[in-house]
Write a protein that holds these residues in place. Sequence first.
Motif, PDB file in Angstrom:
ATOM      1  N   ILE A 191       7.106   0.899 -10.799  1.00  0.00           N
ATOM      2  CA  ILE A 191       6.185   1.871 -11.380  1.00  0.00           C
ATOM      3  C   ILE A 191       6.993   3.039 -11.958  1.00  0.00           C
ATOM      4  O   ILE A 191       7.909   3.539 -11.305  1.00  0.00           O
ATOM      5  N   PRO A 192       6.660   3.490 -13.165  1.00  0.00           N
ATOM      6  CA  PRO A 192       7.360   4.660 -13.724  1.00  0.00           C
ATOM      7  C   PRO A 192       7.185   5.879 -12.813  1.00  0.00           C
ATOM      8  O   PRO A 192       6.104   6.115 -12.269  1.00  0.00           O
ATOM      9  N   ALA A 193       8.251   6.636 -12.632  1.00  0.00           N
ATOM     10  CA  ALA A 193       8.245   7.777 -11.714  1.00  0.00           C
ATOM     11  C   ALA A 193       7.254   8.864 -12.122  1.00  0.00           C
ATOM     12  O   ALA A 193       6.758   9.598 -11.274  1.00  0.00           O
ATOM     13  N   ASP A 194       6.957   8.982 -13.408  1.00  0.00           N
ATOM     14  CA  ASP A 194       6.054  10.037 -13.871  1.00  0.00           C
ATOM     15  C   ASP A 194       4.581   9.645 -13.784  1.00  0.00           C
ATOM     16  O   ASP A 194       3.713  10.431 -14.142  1.00  0.00           O
ATOM     17  N   SER A 195       4.285   8.460 -13.295  1.00  0.00           N
ATOM     18  CA  SER A 195       2.899   7.991 -13.204  1.00  0.00           C
ATOM     19  C   SER A 195       2.432   7.996 -11.751  1.00  0.00           C
ATOM     20  O   SER A 195       2.418   6.968 -11.081  1.00  0.00           O
ATOM     21  N   LYS A 196       2.038   9.180 -11.277  1.00  0.00           N
ATOM     22  CA  LYS A 196       1.620   9.337  -9.885  1.00  0.00           C
ATOM     23  C   LYS A 196       0.395   8.496  -9.563  1.00  0.00           C
ATOM     24  O   LYS A 196       0.306   7.889  -8.494  1.00  0.00           O
ATOM     25  N   LYS A 197      -0.543   8.408 -10.487  1.00  0.00           N
ATOM     26  CA  LYS A 197      -1.770   7.644 -10.236  1.00  0.00           C
ATOM     27  C   LYS A 197      -1.461   6.150 -10.078  1.00  0.00           C
ATOM     28  O   LYS A 197      -1.972   5.494  -9.170  1.00  0.00           O
ATOM     29  N   ALA A 198      -0.603   5.634 -10.942  1.00  0.00           N
ATOM     30  CA  ALA A 198      -0.221   4.227 -10.843  1.00  0.00           C
ATOM     31  C   ALA A 198       0.572   3.970  -9.565  1.00  0.00           C
ATOM     32  O   ALA A 198       0.410   2.930  -8.917  1.00  0.00           O
ATOM     33  N   MET A 199       1.434   4.920  -9.188  1.00  0.00           N
ATOM     34  CA  MET A 199       2.219   4.795  -7.961  1.00  0.00           C
ATOM     35  C   MET A 199       1.299   4.760  -6.743  1.00  0.00           C
ATOM     36  O   MET A 199       1.457   3.926  -5.847  1.00  0.00           O
ATOM     37  N   ASP A 200       0.323   5.659  -6.713  1.00  0.00           N
ATOM     38  CA  ASP A 200      -0.642   5.676  -5.607  1.00  0.00           C
ATOM     39  C   ASP A 200      -1.425   4.372  -5.533  1.00  0.00           C
ATOM     40  O   ASP A 200      -1.619   3.817  -4.449  1.00  0.00           O
ATOM     41  N   ALA A 201      -1.847   3.871  -6.679  1.00  0.00           N
ATOM     42  CA  ALA A 201      -2.606   2.616  -6.706  1.00  0.00           C
ATOM     43  C   ALA A 201      -1.755   1.437  -6.241  1.00  0.00           C
ATOM     44  O   ALA A 201      -2.208   0.595  -5.458  1.00  0.00           O
ATOM     45  N   ALA A 202      -0.504   1.393  -6.693  1.00  0.00           N
ATOM     46  CA  ALA A 202       0.379   0.290  -6.313  1.00  0.00           C
ATOM     47  C   ALA A 202       0.636   0.285  -4.815  1.00  0.00           C
ATOM     48  O   ALA A 202       0.571  -0.765  -4.168  1.00  0.00           O
ATOM     49  N   PHE A 203       0.908   1.443  -4.241  1.00  0.00           N
ATOM     50  CA  PHE A 203       1.181   1.487  -2.805  1.00  0.00           C
ATOM     51  C   PHE A 203      -0.080   1.310  -1.970  1.00  0.00           C
ATOM     52  O   PHE A 203      -0.011   0.808  -0.849  1.00  0.00           O
ATOM     53  N   THR A 204      -1.225   1.679  -2.501  1.00  0.00           N
ATOM     54  CA  THR A 204      -2.479   1.402  -1.801  1.00  0.00           C
ATOM     55  C   THR A 204      -2.680  -0.102  -1.676  1.00  0.00           C
ATOM     56  O   THR A 204      -2.993  -0.618  -0.590  1.00  0.00           O
ATOM     57  N   VAL A 205      -2.487  -0.820  -2.758  1.00  0.00           N
ATOM     58  CA  VAL A 205      -2.614  -2.282  -2.738  1.00  0.00           C
ATOM     59  C   VAL A 205      -1.527  -2.891  -1.853  1.00  0.00           C
ATOM     60  O   VAL A 205      -1.796  -3.805  -1.056  1.00  0.00           O
ATOM     61  N   PHE A 206      -0.314  -2.382  -1.966  1.00  0.00           N
ATOM     62  CA  PHE A 206       0.801  -2.912  -1.184  1.00  0.00           C
ATOM     63  C   PHE A 206       0.536  -2.784   0.309  1.00  0.00           C
ATOM     64  O   PHE A 206       0.640  -3.757   1.067  1.00  0.00           O
ATOM     65  N   TYR A 207       0.177  -1.582   0.754  1.00  0.00           N
ATOM     66  CA  TYR A 207      -0.036  -1.371   2.185  1.00  0.00           C
ATOM     67  C   TYR A 207      -1.305  -2.049   2.681  1.00  0.00           C
ATOM     68  O   TYR A 207      -1.375  -2.456   3.849  1.00  0.00           O
ATOM     69  N   ALA A 208      -2.299  -2.206   1.832  1.00  0.00           N
ATOM     70  CA  ALA A 208      -3.495  -2.961   2.227  1.00  0.00           C
ATOM     71  C   ALA A 208      -3.170  -4.436   2.409  1.00  0.00           C
ATOM     72  O   ALA A 208      -3.760  -5.119   3.245  1.00  0.00           O
ATOM     73  N   SER A 209      -2.205  -4.930   1.642  1.00  0.00           N
ATOM     74  CA  SER A 209      -1.869  -6.364   1.724  1.00  0.00           C
ATOM     75  C   SER A 209      -0.964  -6.698   2.898  1.00  0.00           C
ATOM     76  O   SER A 209      -0.899  -7.835   3.318  1.00  0.00           O
ATOM     77  N   ILE A 210      -0.249  -5.702   3.416  1.00  0.00           N
ATOM     78  CA  ILE A 210       0.612  -6.009   4.565  1.00  0.00           C
ATOM     79  C   ILE A 210      -0.066  -5.553   5.830  1.00  0.00           C
ATOM     80  O   ILE A 210       0.231  -5.905   6.903  1.00  0.00           O
TER      81      ILE A 210
END
Length: 108
Positions: free
Chosen positions: A89-108
């Motif tokens: 995820i691009p470092a300047d995209s906080k919303k995309a970063m939050d979404a990616a880690f939300t999905v990541f942590y929900a999946s593990i």
Amino acid sequence: SEDGATVLMSMFRALAYLSPLVGSVLADGVVGKFKTVVIGLVVYTVGMAFATGASLMSVHWPFFVGLFVIAAATGCIKSVISSLVGDQIPADSKKAMDAAFTVFYASI
């Protein structure tokens, strides 16, 4: 016996929690994050094959080999996978970063 099972599980847990030290050194200094995860997944699969083979053959030793191979492979995955997700995820995209880690942590 119950004492033997306790020893085996304690050894499994110790290896599973210490192996990320090796995984992080491998990822940061030797082969990189992606290759470390791939190596970990291949080794993990070998461990699962040993454990599965033990149940099919009714022999105990391959299960224990598989168990410790799985614990060792965990270090190649556990120590690297979060930062590998963050690198996508691009470092300047906080919303995309939050979404990616939300999905990541929900999946593990």
